[in-house]
Design a protein around this motif. Structure first.
Motif, PDB file in Angstrom:
ATOM      1  N   ALA A 173      -2.903   5.463  33.062  1.00 58.14           N
ATOM      2  CA  ALA A 173      -3.462   5.274  34.544  1.00 58.14           C
ATOM      3  C   ALA A 173      -4.479   4.370  34.656  1.00 58.14           C
ATOM      4  CB  ALA A 173      -3.811   6.741  34.748  1.00 58.14           C
ATOM      5  N   GLY A 174      -4.885   3.484  33.474  1.00 59.14           N
ATOM      6  CA  GLY A 174      -5.717   2.339  33.684  1.00 59.14           C
ATOM      7  C   GLY A 174      -7.237   2.630  33.419  1.00 59.14           C
ATOM      8  N   ALA A 175      -7.383   3.919  32.801  1.00 61.14           N
ATOM      9  CA  ALA A 175      -8.923   4.383  32.600  1.00 61.14           C
ATOM     10  C   ALA A 175      -9.451   3.479  31.743  1.00 61.14           C
ATOM     11  CB  ALA A 175      -9.124   5.819  32.299  1.00 61.14           C
ATOM     12  N   ARG A 176     -10.671   2.887  31.740  1.00 60.00           N
ATOM     13  CA  ARG A 176     -11.386   2.127  30.772  1.00 60.00           C
ATOM     14  C   ARG A 176     -11.650   2.808  29.403  1.00 60.00           C
ATOM     15  NH1 ARG A 176     -15.712  -1.460  34.493  1.00 60.00           N
ATOM     16  NH2 ARG A 176     -14.235  -2.584  35.646  1.00 60.00           N
ATOM     17  N   ASP A 177     -11.864   2.261  28.680  1.00 60.75           N
ATOM     18  CA  ASP A 177     -12.426   3.001  27.238  1.00 60.75           C
ATOM     19  C   ASP A 177     -13.549   3.826  27.354  1.00 60.75           C
ATOM     20  OD1 ASP A 177     -10.216   1.768  25.966  1.00 60.75           O
ATOM     21  OD2 ASP A 177     -11.369   0.287  24.661  1.00 60.75           O
ATOM     22  N   SER A 178     -14.524   3.317  28.218  1.00 57.66           N
ATOM     23  CA  SER A 178     -15.927   3.841  28.386  1.00 57.66           C
ATOM     24  C   SER A 178     -15.759   5.272  29.165  1.00 57.66           C
ATOM     25  CB  SER A 178     -16.761   3.131  29.234  1.00 57.66           C
ATOM     26  OG  SER A 178     -16.337   2.567  30.389  1.00 57.66           O
ATOM     27  N   ARG A 179     -14.711   5.136  30.131  1.00 57.69           N
ATOM     28  CA  ARG A 179     -14.267   6.415  30.983  1.00 57.69           C
ATOM     29  C   ARG A 179     -13.573   7.607  30.046  1.00 57.69           C
ATOM     30  NH1 ARG A 179     -15.300  10.155  34.906  1.00 57.69           N
ATOM     31  NH2 ARG A 179     -13.208  11.031  35.662  1.00 57.69           N
ATOM     32  N   ILE A 185     -13.033  12.188  25.160  1.00 57.66           N
ATOM     33  CA  ILE A 185     -13.424  12.182  23.651  1.00 57.66           C
ATOM     34  C   ILE A 185     -14.830  13.196  23.555  1.00 57.66           C
ATOM     35  CG2 ILE A 185     -13.914  11.128  21.654  1.00 57.66           C
ATOM     36  CD1 ILE A 185     -11.137  10.575  22.791  1.00 57.66           C
ATOM     37  N   LEU A 186     -15.656  12.609  24.291  1.00 60.52           N
ATOM     38  CA  LEU A 186     -17.024  13.423  23.836  1.00 60.52           C
ATOM     39  C   LEU A 186     -17.034  14.888  24.475  1.00 60.52           C
ATOM     40  CD1 LEU A 186     -19.641  10.629  24.493  1.00 60.52           C
ATOM     41  CD2 LEU A 186     -18.794  11.531  22.098  1.00 60.52           C
ATOM     42  N   ARG A 187     -16.648  14.951  25.581  1.00 56.54           N
ATOM     43  CA  ARG A 187     -16.419  16.312  26.214  1.00 56.54           C
ATOM     44  C   ARG A 187     -15.851  17.453  25.207  1.00 56.54           C
ATOM     45  NH1 ARG A 187     -14.468  17.274  32.096  1.00 56.54           N
ATOM     46  NH2 ARG A 187     -16.394  15.774  32.360  1.00 56.54           N
ATOM     47  N   ASN A 188     -14.635  16.926  24.587  1.00 57.70           N
ATOM     48  CA  ASN A 188     -13.899  17.944  23.536  1.00 57.70           C
ATOM     49  C   ASN A 188     -14.466  17.695  22.173  1.00 57.70           C
ATOM     50  OD1 ASN A 188     -11.584  18.892  25.473  1.00 57.70           O
ATOM     51  ND2 ASN A 188     -11.703  16.757  25.985  1.00 57.70           N
ATOM     52  N   SER A 189     -15.374  16.823  22.042  1.00 56.61           N
ATOM     53  CA  SER A 189     -15.815  16.899  20.785  1.00 56.61           C
ATOM     54  C   SER A 189     -17.297  17.701  20.732  1.00 56.61           C
ATOM     55  CB  SER A 189     -16.278  15.521  20.131  1.00 56.61           C
ATOM     56  OG  SER A 189     -14.913  14.680  20.351  1.00 56.61           O
ATOM     57  N   ALA A 190     -17.695  18.361  21.741  1.00 54.05           N
ATOM     58  CA  ALA A 190     -19.055  18.935  21.977  1.00 54.05           C
ATOM     59  C   ALA A 190     -19.258  20.131  20.738  1.00 54.05           C
ATOM     60  CB  ALA A 190     -19.390  19.369  23.270  1.00 54.05           C
ATOM     61  N   SER A 191     -18.271  20.780  20.548  1.00 57.74           N
ATOM     62  CA  SER A 191     -18.126  21.925  19.689  1.00 57.74           C
ATOM     63  C   SER A 191     -18.702  21.624  18.364  1.00 57.74           C
ATOM     64  CB  SER A 191     -17.005  22.700  19.566  1.00 57.74           C
ATOM     65  OG  SER A 191     -16.805  23.297  20.966  1.00 57.74           O
ATOM     66  N   PRO A 192     -17.963  20.874  17.573  1.00 60.71           N
ATOM     67  CA  PRO A 192     -18.546  20.443  16.418  1.00 60.71           C
ATOM     68  C   PRO A 192     -19.847  19.626  16.124  1.00 60.71           C
ATOM     69  CG  PRO A 192     -16.677  19.175  16.675  1.00 60.71           C
ATOM     70  CD  PRO A 192     -16.818  20.113  17.891  1.00 60.71           C
ATOM     71  N   ILE A 193     -20.363  18.826  17.382  1.00 58.56           N
ATOM     72  CA  ILE A 193     -21.407  18.462  17.415  1.00 58.56           C
ATOM     73  C   ILE A 193     -22.763  19.455  17.608  1.00 58.56           C
ATOM     74  CG2 ILE A 193     -22.974  16.783  18.901  1.00 58.56           C
ATOM     75  CD1 ILE A 193     -20.592  15.105  19.515  1.00 58.56           C
ATOM     76  N   MET A 194     -22.476  20.388  18.423  1.00 56.48           N
ATOM     77  CA  MET A 194     -23.385  21.362  18.734  1.00 56.48           C
ATOM     78  C   MET A 194     -23.619  22.235  17.225  1.00 56.48           C
ATOM     79  SD  MET A 194     -22.149  22.933  22.291  1.00 56.48           S
ATOM     80  CE  MET A 194     -23.371  24.218  21.890  1.00 56.48           C
ATOM     81  N   VAL A 195     -22.663  22.480  16.587  1.00 55.06           N
ATOM     82  CA  VAL A 195     -22.755  23.526  15.369  1.00 55.06           C
ATOM     83  C   VAL A 195     -23.454  22.319  14.286  1.00 55.06           C
ATOM     84  CG1 VAL A 195     -21.606  24.534  13.460  1.00 55.06           C
ATOM     85  CG2 VAL A 195     -20.755  24.606  15.648  1.00 55.06           C
ATOM     86  N   GLN A 196     -23.089  21.301  13.899  1.00 56.71           N
ATOM     87  CA  GLN A 196     -23.750  20.431  12.990  1.00 56.71           C
ATOM     88  C   GLN A 196     -25.208  20.238  13.480  1.00 56.71           C
ATOM     89  OE1 GLN A 196     -22.804  19.449  10.239  1.00 56.71           O
ATOM     90  NE2 GLN A 196     -24.450  18.758   9.520  1.00 56.71           N
ATOM     91  N   ALA A 197     -25.443  20.091  15.002  1.00 56.59           N
ATOM     92  CA  ALA A 197     -26.832  19.756  15.151  1.00 56.59           C
ATOM     93  C   ALA A 197     -27.797  20.924  14.904  1.00 56.59           C
ATOM     94  CB  ALA A 197     -26.879  19.571  16.801  1.00 56.59           C
TER      95      ALA A 197
END
Length: 278
Positions: A173-179, A185-197
């Motif tokens: 759809a033309g979304a930029r990499d930052s978007r 990406i980050l929203r769905n990677s929150a779980s392992p990040i929280m656990v490791q934190a």
């Protein structure tokens, strides 16, 4: 409503939250819970046993042990929070770059592999010895020692997510990499990040105590749980409360954070969550 309540009623999480809340209250309310100065010497009250006046006794300089534990706990929590923030920030950035851009992956991962070849505590001790003792130097040393593992975890999550259908749809759809990185990406990677934190938080408290114990951490007379144990070694027989009290506080802090990490892992991992419901 009852099913939703039962779903989040995890014994590890509840136990850890209770202990952490108590420790946080003790550290923040230290000026209200004691009238003693944590660094002021009182030669007339050296090595006093626990009593109504001195709840956990006094040390070899006449300082109130309970007061020093409260302020030492505050220092440990400050170090732990700062280390978690820096490791999540740096590890997240490095992990996203490695996982999202294949051209950078090999270069970044080889550097991370080299850093992870050494135990984190060895790296932290070496950096603390080079930079000198002090709270800021401890935070930077521990953050540098822990961020490679966080980066690898983030990178693994990014690699697993970036080729999924909804990410490909956003890219088409033309979304930029930052978007894509921020929204998917980050929203769905929150779980392992929280656990490791949470595990990094516990490890930071333990290693801060170890660095202070070795004399390259928070320097006396500033209160530190690790330094208190170092100072108490010569008085273990005549004043065992000097080493028992800070040791118990370190155990409670690390245990509660490890329980929280285990609970979050069980709750956020889909496979473990399904088995937990049963």
């Amino acid at each position: 409503m009852l099913k939703k309540y039962r779903r989040y009623k995890h014994p590890y999480i509840i136990t850890s939250i209770i202990i952490l809340s108590l420790l946080l209250f003790l550290s923040l309310a230290a000026p209200l819970l004691t009238n003693y100065n944590p660094v002021r010497n009182d030669a007339r009250n050296r090595l006093k046993a626990p009593s109504a006046v001195h709840f956990l006794g006094t040390d070899q300089f006449g300082r109130d042990v309970f007061t020093r534990i409260l302020y030492g706990l505050r220092a440990s929590l400050e170090v732990g929070l700062a280390v978690v923030f820096l490791t999540v920030l740096t590890g997240g950035i490095v992990g996203v770059l490695a996982g999202f851009y294949p051209g950078l992956d090999k270069f970044i991962m080889r550097i991370l592999d080299a850093l992870m070849a050494f135990p984190g505590i060895i790296i932290a001790i070496s950096l603390a010895a080079i930079w000198g003792a002090g709270k800021l130097n401890i935070i930077l040393a521990l953050s540098f020692a822990y961020f490679p593992k966080m980066a690898r975890i983030v990178r693994s999550s990014v690699v697993a997510i970036k080729d999924l259908d909804y990410v490909e749809s956003a890219r088409a759809a033309g979304a930029r990499d930052s978007r894509i990185i921020a929204a998917y990406i980050l929203r769905n990677s929150a779980s392992p990040i929280m656990v490791q934190a949470t595990f990094n938080f516990a490890l930071a408290i333990l290693d801060e105590a170890a660095l202070s114990f070795l004399g390259v951490g928070i320097m006396p007379p500033a209160p530190s749980l690790g330094a208190m144990i170092t100072e108490a070694r010569n008085y273990m027989v005549v004043a065992p409360w000097l080493i028992i009290a800070p040791g118990i506080m370190i155990i409670l802090s690390v245990l509660s954070l490890n329980l929280l990490g285990d609970g979050l892992r069980d709750l956020l991992d889909p496979h473990l969550k399904n088995s937990f419901k049963k």
